[in-house]
Design a protein around this motif. Structure first.
Motif, short mmCIF file in Angstrom:
data_model
loop_
_atom_site.label_atom_id
_atom_site.label_comp_id
_atom_site.label_asym_id
_atom_site.label_seq_id
_atom_site.Cartn_x
_atom_site.Cartn_y
_atom_site.Cartn_z
N LYS A 1 -0.41 14.60 6.05
CA LYS A 1 0.24 13.74 6.64
C LYS A 1 0.22 12.48 6.12
O LYS A 1 0.47 11.48 6.99
N ALA A 2 0.13 12.36 4.92
CA ALA A 2 0.12 10.65 4.44
C ALA A 2 1.39 10.03 4.65
O ALA A 2 1.58 9.05 5.09
N ASP A 3 2.50 10.71 4.17
CA ASP A 3 3.61 10.16 4.14
C ASP A 3 4.02 10.04 6.05
O ASP A 3 4.72 8.82 6.20
N ILE A 4 3.84 10.91 6.69
CA ILE A 4 4.25 10.75 8.02
C ILE A 4 3.47 9.48 8.56
O ILE A 4 3.81 8.92 9.22
N ALA A 5 2.19 9.51 8.25
CA ALA A 5 1.37 8.37 8.98
C ALA A 5 2.04 6.83 8.13
O ALA A 5 2.30 6.06 9.15
N TYR A 6 2.54 6.72 7.34
CA TYR A 6 3.01 5.47 6.45
C TYR A 6 4.30 5.06 7.37
O TYR A 6 4.63 4.03 7.88
N LEU B 1 5.09 1.99 9.77
CA LEU B 1 6.50 0.91 9.69
C LEU B 1 7.21 0.86 11.14
O LEU B 1 7.49 -0.23 11.46
N ARG B 2 7.50 2.16 11.95
CA ARG B 2 7.98 2.11 12.95
C ARG B 2 7.45 1.04 13.96
O ARG B 2 7.72 0.28 14.77
N LEU B 3 5.78 1.37 14.09
CA LEU B 3 5.04 0.72 14.86
C LEU B 3 5.11 -0.77 14.58
O LEU B 3 5.22 -1.83 15.46
N LEU B 4 5.12 -1.24 13.52
CA LEU B 4 5.14 -2.79 12.95
C LEU B 4 6.31 -3.37 13.36
O LEU B 4 6.62 -4.26 13.82
N ASP B 5 7.41 -2.29 13.17
CA ASP B 5 8.87 -3.06 13.51
C ASP B 5 8.85 -3.42 15.20
O ASP B 5 9.25 -4.39 15.58
N HIS B 6 8.19 -2.64 15.96
CA HIS B 6 8.25 -2.80 17.37
C HIS B 6 7.43 -3.93 17.73
O HIS B 6 7.80 -4.79 18.47
N VAL B 7 6.33 -4.01 16.97
CA VAL B 7 5.08 -4.88 17.40
C VAL B 7 5.78 -6.51 16.84
O VAL B 7 5.85 -7.62 17.55
N GLN B 8 6.70 -6.64 15.81
CA GLN B 8 6.99 -7.75 15.14
C GLN B 8 8.21 -8.04 15.76
O GLN B 8 8.52 -9.31 16.19
N SER B 9 8.84 -7.31 16.48
CA SER B 9 10.11 -7.71 17.25
C SER B 9 9.42 -7.99 18.90
O SER B 9 10.47 -8.39 19.70
N ARG B 10 8.12 -7.99 19.14
CA ARG B 10 7.47 -8.28 20.37
C ARG B 10 8.07 -7.14 21.28
O ARG B 10 8.11 -7.83 22.67
N ASP B 11 8.40 -6.13 21.01
CA ASP B 11 8.91 -5.18 21.95
C ASP B 11 7.75 -4.30 22.51
O ASP B 11 7.20 -3.31 21.95
N ALA C 1 -7.86 11.84 0.37
CA ALA C 1 -7.76 11.71 1.89
C ALA C 1 -8.72 10.16 2.10
O ALA C 1 -8.39 9.65 3.09
N ARG C 2 -9.90 10.27 1.44
CA ARG C 2 -10.53 9.01 1.83
C ARG C 2 -9.77 7.85 1.54
O ARG C 2 -10.02 6.96 2.45
N LYS C 3 -9.00 7.49 0.44
CA LYS C 3 -8.49 6.58 0.32
C LYS C 3 -7.35 5.85 1.06
O LYS C 3 -7.05 5.02 1.76
N ILE C 4 -6.63 7.42 1.64
CA ILE C 4 -5.40 7.26 2.57
C ILE C 4 -6.09 6.60 4.16
O ILE C 4 -5.54 5.81 4.65
N VAL C 5 -7.27 7.57 4.41
CA VAL C 5 -7.73 6.85 5.80
C VAL C 5 -8.28 5.45 5.76
O VAL C 5 -8.08 4.54 6.56
N SER D 1 0.83 -1.12 -0.12
CA SER D 1 0.09 -0.02 -0.05
C SER D 1 0.83 1.09 -0.11
O SER D 1 0.27 2.42 -0.23
N ALA D 2 2.33 1.07 0.06
CA ALA D 2 2.99 2.30 0.12
C ALA D 2 3.00 3.27 -0.87
O ALA D 2 2.77 4.51 -0.54
N PRO D 3 2.52 2.76 -2.26
CA PRO D 3 2.61 3.98 -3.02
C PRO D 3 1.38 4.91 -3.14
O PRO D 3 1.38 5.86 -3.63
N ASP D 4 0.33 4.41 -2.12
CA ASP D 4 -0.80 5.25 -2.21
C ASP D 4 -0.85 6.25 -0.85
O ASP D 4 -1.80 6.94 -0.65
#
Length: 236
Positions: free
Chosen positions: A180-185, A189-199, A135-139, A125-128
């Motif tokens: 803030k679309a790029d900021i949200a993405y 990514l940072r959130l998923l990194d932490h969750v995936q490492s189970r931190d 905005a509706r698509k990003i949300v 979904s990164a390209p979007d």
């Protein structure tokens, strides 16, 4: 004497389908603020527009009251919910509590493969996630990412509550997301990194920061929402 449940089971299928159709159509209208905030709904006009009778329409409206998208006032009928900064802040605080706990459970219960699948979804979904996208698509992508994480909690009630919450804050988020679309993405990514490492510590801090940032923007966003709101002329 027949129970309420038995009566429900015996209702004609077309009656139930009318309620469902009215429910989904009016829910979308309410979530998108196609009624003015605190405006009284004209049930007669609405039933004609939707092509259904008043009985299934009223049942659908009562369902939307329980979900917080409409308000019922005794003797006065149904009204669109108010749009105000204090309420939006409360909803964002509820979102923070729900998602923080969902992530905690996901870290405990999800498999490594399930985390990989979410990463694949996010990368695809990164390209979007650009400010050129609607905005509706990003949300919609943002909501889907958060719901996918919440589903890994294996708690259906949390997921259902989050889905309802999304309905109630979506209009405001459409406006807030424009710049803030790029900021949200990147934050996803940072959130998923932490969750995936189970931190759990870093994941909790990330989701709290992510949502509180939106919370802090709520007052300004709501003010802008009033100026941008679509107001149907003499429809409801």
């Amino acid at each position: 004497m027949q129970s309420q449940m038995e009566k429900s089971d015996d209702e004609p299928a077309d009656s139930r389908s009318s309620v469902e159709e009215a429910y989904f159509r009016v829910r979308e209208m309410a979530a998108n603020f196609e009624f003015r905030p605190e405006e009284r709904l004209n049930e007669s006009a609405l039933s004609k527009i939707l092509g259904i009778s008043r009985t299934p329409l009223r049942e659908a409206l009562n369902r939307l009251v329980t979900e917080g998208l409409l308000v019922s006032r005794k003797g006065r009928g149904f009204f669109c919910r108010a749009l105000n900064p204090a309420k939006i802040i409360e909803l964002y605080e509820l979102r923070e509590a729900l998602e923080t706990h969902a992530i905690r459970l996901a870290i405990e219960r999800a498999s490594d493969e399930e985390f990989v699948q979410i990463r694949e979804f996010l990368i695809a979904s990164a390209p979007d996630y650009t400010n050129d996208s609607a905005a509706r698509k990003i949300v919609a992508l943002d909501e889907e990412f958060h719901l996918r994480l919440a589903r890994l909690s294996k708690n259906k009630e949390i997921v259902a509550a989050l889905e309802n919450l999304h309905e109630r804050i979506r209009y405001v988020r459409w406006i807030a997301m424009r710049q803030k679309a790029d900021i949200a993405y990147d934050e996803h990514l940072r959130l998923l990194d932490h969750v995936q490492s189970r931190d759990l510590v870093l994941a909790s801090k990330q989701i709290e920061s992510h949502i509180r940032k939106s919370n802090e923007e709520a007052t300004e966003t709501v003010r802008e929402a009033y100026s941008r709101m679509y107001v149907p002329e003499n429809k409801f």
